[in-house]
Design an enzyme around this catalytic site. Structure first.
Site, PDB file in Angstrom:
ATOM      1  N   LYS A 171       1.223  -1.470   0.037  1.00 44.47           N
ATOM      2  CA  LYS A 171       0.757  -0.082  -0.020  1.00 44.47           C
ATOM      3  C   LYS A 171       0.808   1.458  -0.547  1.00 44.47           C
ATOM      4  O   LYS A 171       0.307   1.936  -0.976  1.00 44.47           O
ATOM      5  CB  LYS A 171      -0.765  -0.039   0.997  1.00 44.47           C
ATOM      6  CG  LYS A 171      -2.013  -0.992   1.730  1.00 44.47           C
ATOM      7  CD  LYS A 171      -3.013  -0.986   2.807  1.00 44.47           C
ATOM      8  CE  LYS A 171      -2.376  -0.772   3.877  1.00 44.47           C
ATOM      9  NZ  LYS A 171      -2.215  -2.233   4.402  1.00 44.47           N
ATOM     10  N   ARG A 200      11.765  -6.562   5.236  1.00 47.67           N
ATOM     11  CA  ARG A 200      11.845  -5.151   3.972  1.00 47.67           C
ATOM     12  C   ARG A 200      13.036  -4.341   5.031  1.00 47.67           C
ATOM     13  O   ARG A 200      13.108  -4.484   6.009  1.00 47.67           O
ATOM     14  CB  ARG A 200      10.534  -4.281   4.569  1.00 47.67           C
ATOM     15  CG  ARG A 200      10.184  -3.942   4.676  1.00 47.67           C
ATOM     16  CD  ARG A 200       8.787  -3.762   4.960  1.00 47.67           C
ATOM     17  NE  ARG A 200       7.529  -3.467   5.704  1.00 47.67           N
ATOM     18  CZ  ARG A 200       6.543  -2.921   5.652  1.00 47.67           C
ATOM     19  NH1 ARG A 200       5.870  -2.680   4.982  1.00 47.67           N
ATOM     20  NH2 ARG A 200       6.145  -2.753   6.744  1.00 47.67           N
ATOM     21  N   ARG A 249      11.463  -1.484  10.752  1.00 48.41           N
ATOM     22  CA  ARG A 249      10.637  -0.784  11.419  1.00 48.41           C
ATOM     23  C   ARG A 249      10.441  -1.730  12.466  1.00 48.41           C
ATOM     24  O   ARG A 249      10.615  -3.263  12.207  1.00 48.41           O
ATOM     25  CB  ARG A 249       9.210  -0.915  10.923  1.00 48.41           C
ATOM     26  CG  ARG A 249       9.405   0.300  10.150  1.00 48.41           C
ATOM     27  CD  ARG A 249       8.260   0.210   9.324  1.00 48.41           C
ATOM     28  NE  ARG A 249       7.199  -0.783   9.847  1.00 48.41           N
ATOM     29  CZ  ARG A 249       5.812  -0.598   9.382  1.00 48.41           C
ATOM     30  NH1 ARG A 249       5.428  -0.618   8.445  1.00 48.41           N
ATOM     31  NH2 ARG A 249       4.091  -0.993  10.241  1.00 48.41           N
ATOM     32  N   ARG A 257       0.605  -9.015  14.055  1.00 49.84           N
ATOM     33  CA  ARG A 257      -0.145  -8.021  13.043  1.00 49.84           C
ATOM     34  C   ARG A 257      -1.358  -8.725  11.940  1.00 49.84           C
ATOM     35  O   ARG A 257      -2.295  -8.220  11.691  1.00 49.84           O
ATOM     36  CB  ARG A 257       0.904  -6.898  12.131  1.00 49.84           C
ATOM     37  CG  ARG A 257       1.649  -6.240  12.991  1.00 49.84           C
ATOM     38  CD  ARG A 257       2.676  -5.212  12.543  1.00 49.84           C
ATOM     39  NE  ARG A 257       2.453  -4.714  11.148  1.00 49.84           N
ATOM     40  CZ  ARG A 257       4.160  -4.259  10.812  1.00 49.84           C
ATOM     41  NH1 ARG A 257       4.804  -5.209  10.411  1.00 49.84           N
ATOM     42  NH2 ARG A 257       3.352  -3.919   9.437  1.00 49.84           N
TER      43      ARG A 257
HETATM   44  P1  AMP Z   1       1.158   0.215   9.616  1.00 47.55           P
HETATM   45  O1  AMP Z   1       2.251   1.557   8.657  1.00 47.55           O
HETATM   46  O2  AMP Z   1       0.136   0.637   8.126  1.00 47.55           O
HETATM   47  O3  AMP Z   1       2.002  -0.961   8.803  1.00 47.55           O
HETATM   48  O4  AMP Z   1       1.038   0.460  10.821  1.00 47.55           O
HETATM   49  C1  AMP Z   1       1.691  -0.003  11.849  1.00 47.55           C
HETATM   50  C2  AMP Z   1       1.198   0.455  13.144  1.00 47.55           C
HETATM   51  O5  AMP Z   1       0.645   1.681  13.170  1.00 47.55           O
HETATM   52  C3  AMP Z   1      -0.033  -0.628  13.145  1.00 47.55           C
HETATM   53  O6  AMP Z   1       0.727  -2.290  13.221  1.00 47.55           O
HETATM   54  C4  AMP Z   1      -1.134  -0.279  14.133  1.00 47.55           C
HETATM   55  O7  AMP Z   1      -0.377  -0.652  15.569  1.00 47.55           O
HETATM   56  C5  AMP Z   1      -0.511   1.305  14.222  1.00 47.55           C
HETATM   57  N1  AMP Z   1      -1.593   1.608  12.450  1.00 47.55           N
HETATM   58  C6  AMP Z   1      -2.059   2.461  12.245  1.00 47.55           C
HETATM   59  N2  AMP Z   1      -2.947   2.620  11.385  1.00 47.55           N
HETATM   60  C7  AMP Z   1      -3.990   2.386  12.188  1.00 47.55           C
HETATM   61  C8  AMP Z   1      -5.112   2.259  12.339  1.00 47.55           C
HETATM   62  N3  AMP Z   1      -5.958   2.618  11.178  1.00 47.55           N
HETATM   63  N4  AMP Z   1      -5.751   1.604  12.981  1.00 47.55           N
HETATM   64  C9  AMP Z   1      -5.412   1.064  14.775  1.00 47.55           C
HETATM   65  N5  AMP Z   1      -3.529   1.315  14.409  1.00 47.55           N
HETATM   66  C10 AMP Z   1      -3.155   1.565  13.524  1.00 47.55           C
END
Ligand code: AMP
Length: 220
Positions: free
Chosen positions: A13, A127, A161, A172
């Site tokens: 994404k 990654r 990360r 996740r």
């Molecule tokens: P991402 O970078 O999108 O993989 O997000 C990393 C982490 O941020 C996720 O594993 C969640 O802990 C938190 N997070 C990001 N977006 C959301 C969301 N819309 N709702 C809840 N937690 C979020």
């Protein structure tokens, strides 16, 4: 044009959102990036989110809904945005509908990127990215040309990360299947959902998105 990109962690994404942002002049709104910035800055939200993110769980709907409501009210969002990582629960999807309606905005495209779990684990655990320009790399499939140096901007500040560790990836994916996957039927019922094969090569996925959006998007 306002776009939502849906899909599990590691579906691509962020990579595709950056390409769309550049090609169409939209703003990428990554809630993961916003939360990581809040953690790094040590804000109140960051302090609440840190441990939850490290455990691979979802941060509370209240925090996320407040964050996005504030962000889409900023002037740069008037030209359109790409939501990457939001909504992640049905409550967030419903709140998004209400906040778009209140501002006279609409969702033009909701696109799901479909990828198998087995591929996601391999993708995420290899990654890393450039802290300076955000370019994303992978140990096996897309390493930097010169080890330790970003191909795009030459920065040596490459990072992984903390939540990309294999043990956190499983949590996740669990959160995705239990809490986020139910928004797929939500958008299907609202008649807005379309899908692309996220297992395809990154540039092929960009080609598919370009067809769905009806706009040229460069694969860079
Ligand atoms: P991402 O970078 O999108 O993989 O997000 C990393 C982490 O941020 C996720 O594993 C969640 O802990 C938190 N997070 C990001 N977006 C959301 C969301 N819309 N709702 C809840 N937690 C979020």
């Amino acid at each position: 044009m306002n776009i939502v990109l849906l899909g599990p962690p590691g579906a691509g994404k962020g990579t595709q959102a950056k390409r769309i942002e550049k090609a169409l002049g939209l703003v990428q709104l990554s809630t993961g990036d916003m939360l990581r910035a809040a953690v790094a800055a040590g804000t109140e939200v960051g302090l609440k989110a840190k441990a939850v993110m490290e455990a691979g769980k979802l941060v509370s709907d209240d925090i996320l809904i407040g964050m996005i409501a504030e962000r889409i009210g900023e002037p740069d969002c008037k030209n359109g945005f790409i939501l990457d990582g939001f909504p992640r629960t049905v409550a967030q999807a419903e709140a998004l509908d209400a906040m778009l309606k209140a501002r006279g905005y609409k969702l033009d495209h909701c696109i799901e990127m479909r990828v198998d779990d087995a591929a996601l684990v391999a993708r995420i655990s290899g990654r890393y990215s450039c802290k300076n320009c955000g370019a994303v790399y992978h140990d096996q499939t897309r390493p930097t040309r010169v080890a330790g140096t970003c191909d795009s901007c030459g920065s040596k500040d490459l990072l992984r990360r903390p939540d990309d560790k294999a043990e956190t990836v499983a949590a996740r994916l669990k959160a995705y299947h239990e809490q986020t996957a139910p928004i797929i039927p939500y958008y299907r019922d609202h008649g807005a959902l379309r899908s692309v094969d996220g297992m395809a090569d990154m540039d092929a996925v960009t080609g598919e998105l370009s067809k769905l959006l009806g706009k040229p998007i460069a694969a860079v």
